[in-house]
Each structure stands twice: as structure tokens, then as C-alpha cells.
Design an enzyme around this catalytic site. Sequence first.
Site, mmCIF file in Angstrom:
data_model
loop_
_atom_site.group_PDB
_atom_site.id
_atom_site.type_symbol
_atom_site.label_atom_id
_atom_site.label_comp_id
_atom_site.label_asym_id
_atom_site.label_seq_id
_atom_site.Cartn_x
_atom_site.Cartn_y
_atom_site.Cartn_z
ATOM 1 N N ASP A 1 -9.305 -9.321 9.392
ATOM 2 C CA ASP A 1 -8.754 -7.992 9.089
ATOM 3 C C ASP A 1 -9.688 -6.821 9.380
ATOM 4 O OD1 ASP A 1 -6.547 -6.447 8.112
ATOM 5 O OD2 ASP A 1 -7.645 -6.111 6.252
ATOM 6 N N ARG B 1 0.845 -1.193 0.000
ATOM 7 C CA ARG B 1 0.000 0.000 0.000
ATOM 8 C C ARG B 1 0.883 1.247 0.000
ATOM 9 N NH1 ARG B 1 -1.729 0.831 4.290
ATOM 10 N NH2 ARG B 1 -1.101 -0.942 5.557
ATOM 11 N N TYR C 1 -1.860 -3.584 -6.706
ATOM 12 C CA TYR C 1 -1.546 -4.395 -5.528
ATOM 13 C C TYR C 1 -2.512 -4.202 -4.363
ATOM 14 C CZ TYR C 1 1.526 -7.444 -2.938
ATOM 15 O OH TYR C 1 2.042 -8.534 -2.280
ATOM 16 N N HIS D 1 -10.300 -1.917 11.927
ATOM 17 C CA HIS D 1 -9.236 -2.785 11.430
ATOM 18 C C HIS D 1 -9.039 -3.905 12.454
ATOM 19 C CE1 HIS D 1 -4.813 -2.946 9.812
ATOM 20 N NE2 HIS D 1 -5.589 -3.784 9.193
ATOM 21 N N CYS E 1 1.014 -7.647 12.008
ATOM 22 C CA CYS E 1 1.362 -7.873 13.418
ATOM 23 C C CYS E 1 0.696 -9.137 13.942
ATOM 24 C CB CYS E 1 0.932 -6.689 14.271
ATOM 25 S SG CYS E 1 2.015 -5.269 14.104
ATOM 26 N N ARG F 1 1.625 -12.218 -0.503
ATOM 27 C CA ARG F 1 0.286 -12.478 0.050
ATOM 28 C C ARG F 1 -0.352 -13.736 -0.506
ATOM 29 N NH1 ARG F 1 -1.895 -8.364 3.648
ATOM 30 N NH2 ARG F 1 -0.348 -6.717 3.628
ATOM 31 N N LYS G 1 -9.523 -1.770 2.082
ATOM 32 C CA LYS G 1 -9.148 -0.645 2.947
ATOM 33 C C LYS G 1 -9.899 0.640 2.561
ATOM 34 C CE LYS G 1 -6.045 -3.239 4.908
ATOM 35 N NZ LYS G 1 -6.255 -3.754 6.258
ATOM 36 N N SER H 1 -1.031 -3.473 10.568
ATOM 37 C CA SER H 1 -0.779 -4.427 9.493
ATOM 38 C C SER H 1 0.447 -5.285 9.812
ATOM 39 C CB SER H 1 -0.531 -3.678 8.189
ATOM 40 O OG SER H 1 -1.593 -2.788 7.950
HETATM 41 C C1 OXD Z 1 -2.982 -4.380 5.678
HETATM 42 C C2 OXD Z 1 -3.676 -5.500 5.038
HETATM 43 O O1 OXD Z 1 -2.041 -3.840 5.085
HETATM 44 O O2 OXD Z 1 -4.550 -6.071 5.692
HETATM 45 O O3 OXD Z 1 -3.364 -4.018 6.799
HETATM 46 O O4 OXD Z 1 -3.399 -5.816 3.872
HETATM 47 MN MN MN Z 2 -5.059 -5.040 7.490
#
Ligand code: OXD
Ligand code: MN
Length: 609
Positions: free
Chosen positions: A301, A86, A225, A254, A278, A393, A234, A276
Site C-alpha cells: 500500500d 475513509r 475505521y 501510495h 484497484c 477488510r 494514510k 484504492s
Molecule cells: C485505501 C487503503 O483506502 O489502503 O487506499 O485502505
Molecule cells: Mn491504499
Amino acid sequence: MSIAEINISNVDEAVTEHEGLAELRGWVREIAELTRPERIVWWGGTLAETEALSEQLVAEGKLIRLNQDLRPNSYLARSAPSDVARVESRTFICSENEADAGPTNNWHEPASMRRELDGVFAGSMRGRTMYVVPFSMGAVGGPLSHVGVQVTDSGYAVLSMGIMTRAGSEVLDIIARGEHWVRAVHSVGAPLAAGEADVAWPSNDKKYIVQYPETREIWSFGSGYGGNALLAKKSFALRIASVLGRDEGWLAEHMLLIRLISPEGRKFHFAAAFPSACGKTNLAMLRPTIPGWSVETFGDDIAWLRPGPDGRLWAINPEAGFFGVAPGTGASTNATAVDTLWGNTIFTNVGLTPEGDVWWEGLTDEAPAHLTDWQGNPWTPDSDTPAAHPNSRFTVSAAQAPSIAEDWEQAIPLDAILFGGRRATNVPLVVEARDWAHGVFIGATVSSEKTAAAEGTVGELRRDPFAMLPFCGYNMADYWGHWLRVGGLLDAEKAPGIYQVNWFRKGEDGGFLWPGFGENSRVLEWIARRIEGSVSGLPSAIGTLPVPAELNLAGLDLPAADVEQLFDINPASWNREADLTEEYFALFGDRVPDALREELSGLRERLGN
Ligand code: OXD
Ligand code: MN
């Protein structure tokens, strides 16, 4: 080319039976007139369409089909090396007033952004197909659901949206009923001249991820992406939805969602916010190491939370799939995810084995002797660079997880909300907020070390309130105020408890003090016991900590000194944190709710300053 030259015959076919779709059809024509695609395809969402598009992308060199025997119906995509995460620096919140975006967002004046984007999108889909993808966040027609339509010139985005959302023509029925729908426009920004050969991953070095909160619109350019391109995720389910929630009395967060079941069969529902990369997906699919406990997955998420008429806070997972970080996902860290990925999965930027399967760092203890890395180069364990990009991913349907709850598409009433982050120091393994306002203070002030999920320096500490720093569509201080207001709509007795957790605290030797992963179930157990009132906890300056004997450490060979360090509260360091919090609040001026300033002074008093 004039609009008449664009093949829109199937547009009319798809929508004439729905009177209420005139507006949608008009919008699609408008976008097509601007972007000039060669063809328009309305995405119906069927298996046949998915298979045909996958075949086509394989033929075009945009997807690699994996060995069908090892990984059925699965594909590998390799992105351009410049398009791997991102791009927060190119993400804009274009509210009418700058103050409504707040100091944590990149604001841009909407009218001039529209002019700029008109230029950028003009002809941007030339030579490509524009797909029209209607999608629902949450079960189609569900009470907490919301629909949208993404137009995109990326087939990869269409297939990914097909996994991550409920995408297809059944959503047109909802739009036809006159329900509000969010408009999302996506172009990879790589028009093709007549006869020009395409590349495997078209993209543009100039990127824009633009949200217009007032008109609930998203315009994204230049990237194929993840969150840059799957606009339901998001951009919609967090940035735009947070604004919808502010205006309508709910919360877009989130957060993962799980159900924890005790040996006595009692069910507890938890939502947990982590920045993100974690470990949200790991926690969402946790396999408890403590006997008798189990975890069911609802989401990994995003969660939408709404106060119910019963005074409880109800939650849904608006997504339909997992877009998880691959590296670090392995049999010992997240066996459930590994089992989920048996097939029907799109992998992006991972390594490819000579047998036609995937590999990434952490999938197995030992790396294969030879691989092709994420950029298509030969790779061996001696290579200096990783086989998989750190932000590589997997995209897979949520329903495919062995841990998925049978009722995962339904709303669940929350018992606890957890806030976490990566903190090497200061923050204990677990602490319970004193009440809702204190919990909001904790959420507002959490910080975490940066990860590879976004561009920037990995490891640097940054404030990440509610793990929403890159995802809140309006002024963060107003968002804190909204959280306080939503708390006021709940029955205080039934409101979820709020907890801060930190799996990442380090000892003096630099090693992690807590084993994490499945052992985190021990922390969840303590939280569950607090909720049912069977443990008392120990009040401290920063909230309620477990009495040492309350934390189930049976079978864990953890030195007593490490346990002590995990819960060590150093008043001097906490006072420094309080000073930093005051500086942080100053960024938001008088928009910071008084209740949070009172929490800060309360904390200082309790710390003895
Ligand atoms: C993030 C995702 O970047 O979930 O938080 O992809
Ligand atoms: Mn996320």
C-alpha cells in the site's frame, strides 16, 4: 474531573528511565486534560498485552472470536453501518496558507480548526481508556524510518496498529534519543457517562480527520475505521510524510513494492501506484502464470522512496501489515492472500459462517447456504445485499504472507515505477514513459473509476494523480514539481523507468479485454525485458508500447482482435484527454511546473494536433 483524578501512575513508571521523554509525557498529560479519559495505558506491544486486550474486547462485545480450530487467534469486528470507509469530505489539510493545501484538498485555517477541535475533543474520552501507542514506520531505528505516537480511545485501533506498525515500548528508545516524532490524537468521539453501557462499535456521526502539515500533527475524531483511525497509515505515512519528504528530499507514495525474479535469476524491483481498491494487494502478492518467473512481496500500500548516494531510487515499505480489501480476494484471484489469512487476523465487516469462520463475496465460487452478514443479520445467497461490506477488510501481519521477501524490511533499489487505474477505455495495457518528466506527466494525469474504498459514487471517473488524490498533504502541483526535482537527484542511467498499466480496459461488449491477476506477470515480464534492454518496444504518441511479438501471450487464449484493442491508441480520444488535462491543469494555475505543460504540448504534437 481534574487531572489529578486521572490514573496516570503507569505513565510515570513507563517513562522515567528515559530523560528525553519529558516532552512526550507532557503531551500525553495535555491530551488527557483535554479528553478526560478514565485511565491511561502505555502500550508496550507485547504478545501478553495483545492477548489481554483482545480478550477484553471480546468480553465487551467489540470483537467476535472466530473458531480457533478454523482461524486461530483471529477476530471479527462489525462497525457501525455509518462508519465503513475513509471520509474524504471530512479530511482536512490545515496548512497556514490555503494555497499550500491546493485545490484538491479540503483546507481549513489551522487556528480556527484548533479552536473547533478543542471543543470537539473536550471530554471526548470520558469513561474510556486512553492508550498511548508509540510506533515506528519502517524497521525500528532503520535509516529511512520515522516514529510517531498515537493516543486513542479505541482498543480495536490499538490492536490494528499493533499489526500495521512496529508498535510498542522499543520505539520510546528512539524518541528518548531526541528523534522527531509525529503526534497523532484519535478519539471515537463517544464518551461514556458513569454506568452507561457501551456499544460494539462506538463512533460519532460528526467526523474530522485533520492534518496540520507544518507541525506534523494529526487529530482524528468520530470514526474507528481504517485510515480514519489507524493514523500511522494514510494520515502519517502519506499525508504528513509527503510533507516531510517535500522538505527533506524524498517521496511518500501510495505504492506497493515487489521483487520480480526472472528465470535467469535476475531481480527487478518495482513500485506501483494504484488508487484504492484497484488490485494493489493482488499485484503485491502476484503468482506469475508464466513459467520460471516469481514475485516476492515487500509491501501492498505505501512506499517511502529516497534517492541514494549511488544515484538510484531506494524504497522501503513503512508498514508492518496489510489492511486489505476482503471482497474479491479468493483462491483464483489472490491465493497468497487467502493463505496469509490462516490466523492472527482481524477481519472487519465480513460475513460469519455458522462454524465461526469468515466469508466474503469472492472468497469461494459458491457462497455458503447460511451466514450472518456484516451487520449481524441472517443472510443467504438469495439475499439482496452482500454478506460482506464492499469495503470490508482483513488486517494481518506482512510477515505472515507466504510470498514475503526474506529481506522485506530492508530498502530496495527501484528498477521501475508503475502507475495504474481503472480505465474502461483509451489507456493501453502497458506503455512506457519516454523519460522521467514524461513519467511524472503520466503520474500527474492518471484518472480512475471510483471504488468503494471511500464514500462517493462508485464507477465515476476522477483524476487521481499518482493515486495520491486523497493522500497528498500539500499542493498537488507542488508535489509534481517535487517529483521532477527528485528525478534530478537521480543518475539518469539508473533512475527507474516509468510505466502506465491498465488491467481494466473493456471491449465493445463491456467485458474486460485482459484476464488480469496472475496473467499480469506477462506485463511485468515485458517491463523487465525493457529494463534489461532485451526488447526494443515501439514508440507511439503516448510512449513506448510493446511490439506485438514482445508480449508473452503463450498459453493465453486471447483473440488477436482483443490484443489489438488493448493497445489501440485513438488520436481523437487522446486529444480529448489532452483537452481535459489542460482544464485540469488550469485548476492549479501557475503552480503547474513548466515541464508538465511542455509534456502536454509535446503529447499534442505527437498526436498530430
Ligand atoms: C485505501 C487503503 O483506502 O489502503 O487506499 O485502505
Ligand atoms: Mn491504499
